[in-house]
Write an enzyme that holds these catalytic residues in place. Structure first.
Site, PDB file in Angstrom:
ATOM      1  N   CYS A 286       0.837  -1.204   0.000  1.00 37.90           N
ATOM      2  CA  CYS A 286       0.000   0.000   0.000  1.00 37.90           C
ATOM      3  C   CYS A 286       0.868   1.250   0.000  1.00 37.90           C
ATOM      4  O   CYS A 286       0.457   2.287  -0.484  1.00 37.90           O
ATOM      5  CB  CYS A 286      -0.911  -0.022   1.219  1.00 37.90           C
ATOM      6  SG  CYS A 286      -0.011  -0.296   2.742  1.00 37.90           S
ATOM      7  N   GLU A 387      -4.059   3.214  -8.408  1.00 32.30           N
ATOM      8  CA  GLU A 387      -3.144   2.280  -7.755  1.00 32.30           C
ATOM      9  C   GLU A 387      -2.971   1.036  -8.627  1.00 32.30           C
ATOM     10  O   GLU A 387      -3.949   0.367  -8.947  1.00 32.30           O
ATOM     11  CB  GLU A 387      -3.724   1.886  -6.397  1.00 32.30           C
ATOM     12  CG  GLU A 387      -2.762   1.049  -5.590  1.00 32.30           C
ATOM     13  CD  GLU A 387      -3.353   0.586  -4.269  1.00 32.30           C
ATOM     14  OE1 GLU A 387      -4.494   0.087  -4.270  1.00 32.30           O
ATOM     15  OE2 GLU A 387      -2.662   0.719  -3.245  1.00 32.30           O
TER      16      GLU A 387
HETATM   17  P1  NAD Z   1      -9.385  -6.218  -1.414  1.00 29.29           P
HETATM   18  O1  NAD Z   1     -10.049  -4.962  -1.010  1.00 29.29           O
HETATM   19  O2  NAD Z   1      -9.760  -6.858  -2.676  1.00 29.29           O
HETATM   20  O3  NAD Z   1      -9.587  -7.339  -0.296  1.00 29.29           O
HETATM   21  C1  NAD Z   1      -9.230  -7.118   1.060  1.00 29.29           C
HETATM   22  C2  NAD Z   1     -10.059  -8.012   1.936  1.00 29.29           C
HETATM   23  O4  NAD Z   1     -11.421  -7.592   1.839  1.00 29.29           O
HETATM   24  C3  NAD Z   1     -10.046  -9.487   1.552  1.00 29.29           C
HETATM   25  O5  NAD Z   1     -10.035 -10.273   2.723  1.00 29.29           O
HETATM   26  C4  NAD Z   1     -11.356  -9.651   0.802  1.00 29.29           C
HETATM   27  O6  NAD Z   1     -11.874 -10.954   0.824  1.00 29.29           O
HETATM   28  C5  NAD Z   1     -12.232  -8.713   1.616  1.00 29.29           C
HETATM   29  N1  NAD Z   1     -13.471  -8.322   0.925  1.00 29.29           N
HETATM   30  C6  NAD Z   1     -13.683  -8.178  -0.412  1.00 29.29           C
HETATM   31  N2  NAD Z   1     -14.982  -7.834  -0.635  1.00 29.29           N
HETATM   32  C7  NAD Z   1     -15.564  -7.738   0.583  1.00 29.29           C
HETATM   33  C8  NAD Z   1     -16.885  -7.453   1.023  1.00 29.29           C
HETATM   34  N3  NAD Z   1     -17.874  -7.188   0.162  1.00 29.29           N
HETATM   35  N4  NAD Z   1     -17.144  -7.446   2.344  1.00 29.29           N
HETATM   36  C9  NAD Z   1     -16.178  -7.709   3.242  1.00 29.29           C
HETATM   37  N5  NAD Z   1     -14.917  -8.040   2.890  1.00 29.29           N
HETATM   38  C10 NAD Z   1     -14.609  -8.036   1.576  1.00 29.29           C
HETATM   39  O7  NAD Z   1      -7.819  -5.901  -1.338  1.00 29.29           O
HETATM   40  P2  NAD Z   1      -6.633  -6.873  -1.732  1.00 29.29           P
HETATM   41  O8  NAD Z   1      -6.614  -6.962  -3.217  1.00 29.29           O
HETATM   42  O9  NAD Z   1      -6.680  -8.118  -0.914  1.00 29.29           O
HETATM   43  O10 NAD Z   1      -5.379  -6.033  -1.214  1.00 29.29           O
HETATM   44  C11 NAD Z   1      -4.812  -5.017  -1.943  1.00 29.29           C
HETATM   45  C12 NAD Z   1      -5.312  -3.669  -1.462  1.00 29.29           C
HETATM   46  O11 NAD Z   1      -5.049  -3.514  -0.076  1.00 29.29           O
HETATM   47  C13 NAD Z   1      -4.587  -2.541  -2.131  1.00 29.29           C
HETATM   48  O12 NAD Z   1      -5.489  -1.554  -2.532  1.00 29.29           O
HETATM   49  C14 NAD Z   1      -3.679  -2.001  -1.051  1.00 29.29           C
HETATM   50  O13 NAD Z   1      -3.315  -0.674  -1.213  1.00 29.29           O
HETATM   51  C15 NAD Z   1      -4.471  -2.249   0.160  1.00 29.29           C
HETATM   52  N6  NAD Z   1      -3.599  -2.304   1.338  1.00 29.29           N
HETATM   53  C16 NAD Z   1      -3.618  -1.265   2.217  1.00 29.29           C
HETATM   54  C17 NAD Z   1      -2.761  -1.270   3.310  1.00 29.29           C
HETATM   55  C18 NAD Z   1      -2.755  -0.139   4.304  1.00 29.29           C
HETATM   56  O14 NAD Z   1      -2.279  -0.358   5.408  1.00 29.29           O
HETATM   57  N7  NAD Z   1      -3.253   1.028   3.967  1.00 29.29           N
HETATM   58  C19 NAD Z   1      -1.905  -2.344   3.509  1.00 29.29           C
HETATM   59  C20 NAD Z   1      -1.924  -3.379   2.590  1.00 29.29           C
HETATM   60  C21 NAD Z   1      -2.796  -3.352   1.509  1.00 29.29           C
END
Ligand code: NAD
Length: 496
Positions: A286, A387
């Site tokens: 991120c 992103e």
């Molecule tokens: P994502 O948003 O696709 O998924 C994250 C989590 O949310 C997963 O466990 C997924 O199953 C869950 N999810 C998806 N739909 C949902 C719903 N409708 N209800 C509840 N949960 C749901 O993200 P990703 O692809 O796993 O990770 C990448 C993203 O995470 C990037 O955008 C990155 O920038 C962000 N990220 C942020 C940080 C931070 O600290 N700011 C750290 C790491 C990653």
């Protein structure tokens, strides 16, 4: 021999998914399944939430004082420390991050448990010198209840521990939904929680997709708070879901962080900082410094330095300590990054390195992308605004400090920013003007359990780590005790 099967961890027991369905977890280096994780459904999630609610309201956990909770967290820290190498191997197999990084990360992870173990019994309310006679007034900090944690695939245990350690130190209970792409380490971690002797229901893990189990967690009335790390779109959806019952939320979301290099910077160090910002973790972080803002007068010289280092990056098996750039964690993410390479080219950005999937023999069948650098990028292009979450750097030049600040801040995100300069006045002034939750000066991508982390603007709500974080799992209560012998006029509010 079949693949290893994991089971849900609910109320201190290992339970198969109620529909007996599993999801294959794919090793991104081989592109082959290596284990099976439960495909949970609403029924599984409801059981976990009810168990966590029961554990919050009855039994051993609510009777335990903060010192005892701290001792248990410290014990867990010691156990995690003993198993750090094993956990690192699991994460590398599941998400393809480098063993060199994951081993260091997992050995450092217990620090969050130790820090919040120590903080647990140092949360003090206040006696307020209240402005009314015969009245005694004090504050208490109390836990919220069941915390629903939802984590992404890029640093599964690290991002979980940022939530778990303060949440349990504060006396809450916890239901974790890890990413369906990388759930194995959460189940391995649950074995250690069991070994530490936490009361049943304090920590629960249910795996599955966002639609199948995530939505149940975010919409459930017994969940007091959602602590989420993931994409900004998912974060917005979760915020809306949580609003139904006015749950508290903390959201750690995406970024498009600038790494800003001024002409007076130590350019060798700055070039390494730019590399660490975008090619470490294959850009899947991120805090990726995905926009290089470089002063126009040093543009060519500096880009040359960055390209020269990036060219030497060794790609290959993430389990080898020699590897410097590993695979992309998931197939959809791999395809998304490839599509951004096309978008950038179509927008007129000039590709000076990489720009395609990696077909080097050492990359095998894995999902590898060549470290990629685009120059001639304009800050309004999609490649500069959206992103990508991959090893793709956009280079944008600026004339002066004003333009650098304008470009840095002119995105919807505000997670982090890097600043490379030897001019201390500039470093201090710009640290204040950059709209980002973290500003690194002459360094990049460094974190600590002591330092609050989180986003400005659409990079999130709330902070993790540091003393700030524990208050996000507590709520203040004011207690008024009257010592008056008579109750005054009952028909008006008591203001005197
Ligand atoms: P994502 O948003 O696709 O998924 C994250 C989590 O949310 C997963 O466990 C997924 O199953 C869950 N999810 C998806 N739909 C949902 C719903 N409708 N209800 C509840 N949960 C749901 O993200 P990703 O692809 O796993 O990770 C990448 C993203 O995470 C990037 O955008 C990155 O920038 C962000 N990220 C942020 C940080 C931070 O600290 N700011 C750290 C790491 C990653």
């Amino acid at each position: 021999m079949g693949l290893p099967h994991y089971q849900h961890y609910i109320n201190g027991k290992w339970c198969p998914p109620s529909n007996n369905d599993f999801i294959e977890s794919i090793n991104p280096y081989t592109a082959k399944p290596w284990c099976l994780i439960p495909r949970g459904n609403a029924n599984d999630m409801n059981q976990a939430i009810e168990a966590a609610h029961l554990a919050f309201t009855q039994g051993e956990w609510p009777k335990m004082n903060a010192t005892a909770r701290g001792a248990l967290l410290r014990k867990l820290g010691d156990i995690v420390s003993q198993h750090a190498e094993h956990l690192a191997q699991i994460e590398v197999t599941d998400n393809g991050k480098l063993i060199a990084e994951m081993s260091a990360q997992l050995h450092y992870l217990p620090q969050w448990l130790y820090y919040y173990a120590g903080l647990a019994d140092k949360i003090e309310g206040q006696v307020l010198p209240i402005d009314k006679a015969d009245m005694f007034n004090f504050t208490l900090y109390e836990p919220l209840g069941v915390i629903g944690a939802i984590t992404p695939w890029n640093s599964p245990l690290l991002l979980m521990i940022w939530k778990l350690a303060p949440a349990l130190a504060a006396g809450n209970t916890f239901v974790l939904k890890p990413s369906e792409f990388t759930s194995a380490s959460a189940f391995e971690f649950a074995k250690l929680v069991e070994q530490a002797g936490f009361p049943p229901g304090v920590f629960n893990v249910v795996s599955g997709t966002g639609q199948e189990v995530g939505d149940t967690l975010t919409a459930h009335p017994l969940v007091a708070k959602i602590a989420f790390t993931g994409g900004t779109q998912t974060g917005k959806h979760i915020y809306q879901q949580a609003a139904t019952h006015l749950k508290k939320v903390s959201l750690e979301l995406g970024g498009k962080s600038p790494n800003i290099v001024f002409k007076e910077a130590h350019l060798e160090n700055a070039a390494k900082g730019v590399i660490s910002g975008i090619f470490a973790a294959t850009g899947q972080t991120c805090i990726a410094g995905s926009r290089l803002l470089v002063e126009k007068s040093i543009h060519d010289e500096f880009v040359e330095k960055v390209v020269a280092i990036a060219k030497t990056a060794k790609m290959g098996n993430p389990l080898s300590y020699e590897t410097q750039v590993g695979p992309v964690t998931t197939k959809p993410q791999y395809e998304k990054i490839l599509s951004y390479l096309d978008i950038a080219k179509a927008e007129g950005a000039k590709c000076v390195l990489g720009g395609s999937k990696a077909t080097r023999p050492e990359c095998g069948d894995g999902w590898f992308i060549e470290p990629t650098i685009f120059t001639s990028v304009n800050n309004n292009m999609r490649i500069a605004q959206e992103e990508v979450f991959g090893p793709v750097l956009s280079v944008i030049s600026f004339e002066d400090e004003e333009e650098a600040v304008y470009l840095a801040n002119n995105v919807i995100y505000g997670l982090a920013a890097g600043l490379w300069t030897q001019n201390m006045q500039r470093a201090l002034n710009l640290s204040k003007r950059l709209q980002a939750g973290t500003v690194w000066v002459n360094t990049y991508r460094t974190l600590s359990f002591m330092s609050p982390f989180g986003g400005y603007k659409q990079s999130g709500i709330g902070r993790e780590s540091g003393q700030e974080a524990i208050y996000q799992y507590l709520q203040p209560k004011c207690v008024w005790i009257s010592t008056a012998t008579e109750v005054p006029n009952p028909f008006i509010m008591r203001l005197k």
